[in-house]
Design a protein around this motif. Structure first.
Motif: not given
Length: 205
Positions: A164-174
């Protein structure tokens, strides 16, 4: 453990009923990543409460961020800082949760910080009276020792969040992984909502 599918409208009513069953002021957390739409749910719950005669104020955690110079000290994509250092928990407690508590003044500040302009927000205080409700909506709210009277956790699995997360926000997954593993939001919540598909939520009892 029982999982009950509900409609989005029924979920709104369910949360409102939990709040309305409590006398006096109530401080509610609607905790979930942006993809689970916590702010939209908060607005709907508040509207239902108002129709039932309760004063209700919605507070977005996004309006209680720390200044950019502090929260971005270690870069714009630091997941550990995103988890631990973005939310101004002290400001949220001081301006919203303590005043909305049973011994508080009842005067709350719904917005503290304008993150886009990176300056203090210019809004004023609101008096919620003796039986008002504040609904704080946002991500990563639980496990901080904040004095909520009722907590709803909108749970989205790691796989669903990654989709669901846009690519620019995937750094938040951890950060979200650490949140689940270290803060145990499901244990702190009074109500857990399975939100992999926000249009088709389910309540886990």
């Amino acid at each position: 453990m029982q999982v009950t599918p509900v409609t989005p409208d029924r979920l709104v009513d369910e949360v409102a009923e939990l709040v309305d069953a409590r006398a006096g002021r109530v401080r509610v957390a609607l905790d979930g990543p942006q993809a689970t739409r916590p702010l939209a749910l908060a607005e709907q719950v508040a509207e239902v409460l108002r129709t039932r005669g309760r004063m209700a104020v919605v507070v977005s955690a996004g309006d209680f961020l720390r200044p950019a110079s502090v929260r971005l000290e270690f870069g714009r994509e630091d997941p550990d800082e995103f988890l631990d250092g973005w939310i101004d928990a002290g400001g949220l407690r001081r301006e919203v949760l303590d005043p909305a508590g049973p011994a508080g003044s009842g005067r709350v500040l719904p917005r503290l910080w304008d993150a886009a302009a990176d300056r203090a927000h210019r809004g004023g205080y609101v008096d919620i009276g003796d039986a008002g409700v504040v609904v704080v909506a946002g991500a990563l709210l639980l496990g901080r020792g904040l004095p909520f009277d009722l907590a709803v956790h909108l749970r989205m699995s790691g796989a669903a969040l990654a989709r669901t997360l846009p690519p620019a926000e995937r750094w938040t997954l951890p950060a979200y992984s650490r949140y689940d593993e270290e803060r145990f939001p499901e244990e702190e919540a009074d109500l857990v909502v399975l939100s992999d598909h926000p249009d088709r939520p389910a309540i886990r009892r």
